[in-house]
Design an enzyme around this catalytic site. Structure first.
Site, PDB file in Angstrom:
ATOM      1  N   ARG A 167       0.750  -1.102   0.077  1.00  0.00           N
ATOM      2  CA  ARG A 167       0.031  -0.139   0.194  1.00  0.00           C
ATOM      3  C   ARG A 167       0.743   1.298   0.033  1.00  0.00           C
ATOM      4  O   ARG A 167       1.665   1.357   0.864  1.00  0.00           O
ATOM      5  CB  ARG A 167      -0.807  -0.027   1.326  1.00  0.00           C
ATOM      6  CG  ARG A 167      -2.011   1.183   1.317  1.00  0.00           C
ATOM      7  CD  ARG A 167      -2.531   1.223   2.798  1.00  0.00           C
ATOM      8  NE  ARG A 167      -3.319   0.025   2.974  1.00  0.00           N
ATOM      9  CZ  ARG A 167      -3.822  -0.432   4.168  1.00  0.00           C
ATOM     10  NH1 ARG A 167      -3.501   0.336   5.132  1.00  0.00           N
ATOM     11  NH2 ARG A 167      -4.297  -1.738   4.275  1.00  0.00           N
TER      12      ARG A 167
ATOM     13  N   GLU B  37      -7.734  -7.976  13.439  1.00  0.00           N
ATOM     14  CA  GLU B  37      -8.274  -8.147  12.009  1.00  0.00           C
ATOM     15  C   GLU B  37      -7.847  -9.530  11.734  1.00  0.00           C
ATOM     16  O   GLU B  37      -6.678  -9.930  11.536  1.00  0.00           O
ATOM     17  CB  GLU B  37      -7.454  -6.959  11.257  1.00  0.00           C
ATOM     18  CG  GLU B  37      -7.893  -5.769  11.518  1.00  0.00           C
ATOM     19  CD  GLU B  37      -7.312  -4.575  10.671  1.00  0.00           C
ATOM     20  OE1 GLU B  37      -7.497  -3.508  10.670  1.00  0.00           O
ATOM     21  OE2 GLU B  37      -6.079  -5.130   9.982  1.00  0.00           O
TER      22      GLU B  37
ATOM     23  N   HIS C 217      -5.305  -9.996   8.544  1.00  0.00           N
ATOM     24  CA  HIS C 217      -4.449  -8.971   8.370  1.00  0.00           C
ATOM     25  C   HIS C 217      -2.985 -10.001   8.900  1.00  0.00           C
ATOM     26  O   HIS C 217      -3.049 -10.305  10.029  1.00  0.00           O
ATOM     27  CB  HIS C 217      -4.492  -7.854   9.124  1.00  0.00           C
ATOM     28  CG  HIS C 217      -3.151  -7.032   9.124  1.00  0.00           C
ATOM     29  ND1 HIS C 217      -3.335  -5.738   8.774  1.00  0.00           N
ATOM     30  CD2 HIS C 217      -1.911  -6.971   9.720  1.00  0.00           C
ATOM     31  CE1 HIS C 217      -2.197  -5.039   8.787  1.00  0.00           C
ATOM     32  NE2 HIS C 217      -1.290  -5.843   9.392  1.00  0.00           N
TER      33      HIS C 217
END
Length: 224
Positions: free
Chosen positions: A93, A203, A206
């Protein structure tokens, strides 16, 4: 002769538009290592907690560090024995995307996706509660958000909460789940940990590669 020249120019221009960027040393396009991996980059769409395509995502192409791709290949191969497959929602990202999230989080009036992604969490608390950060492990290239899908139907296994749902139902330790949801989460945890990944407790999707090659470096090249 003119026709040949025109044809040559068309081929050159076409190649220029289809050729992928040269990645920084140590990064690869995941498909070059795992051709059958399923990719659905949510930040290249409007199906995410912001509700819009995120800055820095120009194509639905998965980019990771080479060791991450190699480890994911082992996960994929093991799942294939059960007729299952990985679906990746996010990997590398750009920092500019993280900056976009920071700006979005400061706009407390924009809560159009709250009902779908953070119904029980106030937007001003997303940083405090650890759902958004000013620095993301994703920008180091060795963190991935993913789930498991049926290789035939391409339907994701039921994990008990959607991807990027901010709240306790997404925590790894959350227990108010059906037996099949628990089994699916345990399978994902088990196969990812077996091949060198550690999980983020809030999460279920993740994971970060242990011994990642760029533990202190955050990249900002675009996803294209």
């Amino acid at each position: 002769m003119k026709n040949k020249i025109l044809l040559f120019l068309v081929v050159v221009v076409s190649l220029a538009f289809t050729q992928k960027q040269t990645l920084p040393k140590g990064f690869v396009y995941a498909e070059s290592v795992i051709p059958d991996i399923d990719v659905e980059l949510r930040y290249y769409s409007s199906n995410n907690f912001v509700g819009d395509t995120i800055t820095g995502y120009k194509t639905n192409t998965l980019i990771v560090t080479k060791p991450t791709a190699d480890a994911l290949k082992k996960v994929q191969d093991e799942l294939a024995e059960q007729n299952l497959c990985l679906r990746v929602y996010d990997a590398y990202r750009p920092q500019r995307a993280v900056n976009y999230f920071i700006s979005w989080a400061k706009d407390l009036e924009d809560v159009r996706m709250k009902a779908s992604f953070y119904p029980q969490v106030e937007k001003q608390h997303l940083f405090r509660d650890g759902y958004i950060a000013s620095r993301s492990g994703h920008s180091r290239g060795s963190t991935v958000d993913l789930t498991i899908i049926d290789a035939n139907t391409l339907e994701p296994l039921d994990m008990g909460s959607p991807y990027d749902f901010f709240g306790e139902p997404s925590w790894v330790a959350y227990q108010n789940l059906s037996e099949i949801q628990k089994e699916n989460r345990q399978l994902l945890q088990r196969v990812m940990q077996k091949h060198g990944f550690r999980n983020y407790p809030k999460e279920w999707w993740h994971f970060t590669l242990r011994g990642e090659p760029f533990p202190n470096r955050y990249f900002d090249f675009v996803v294209e």
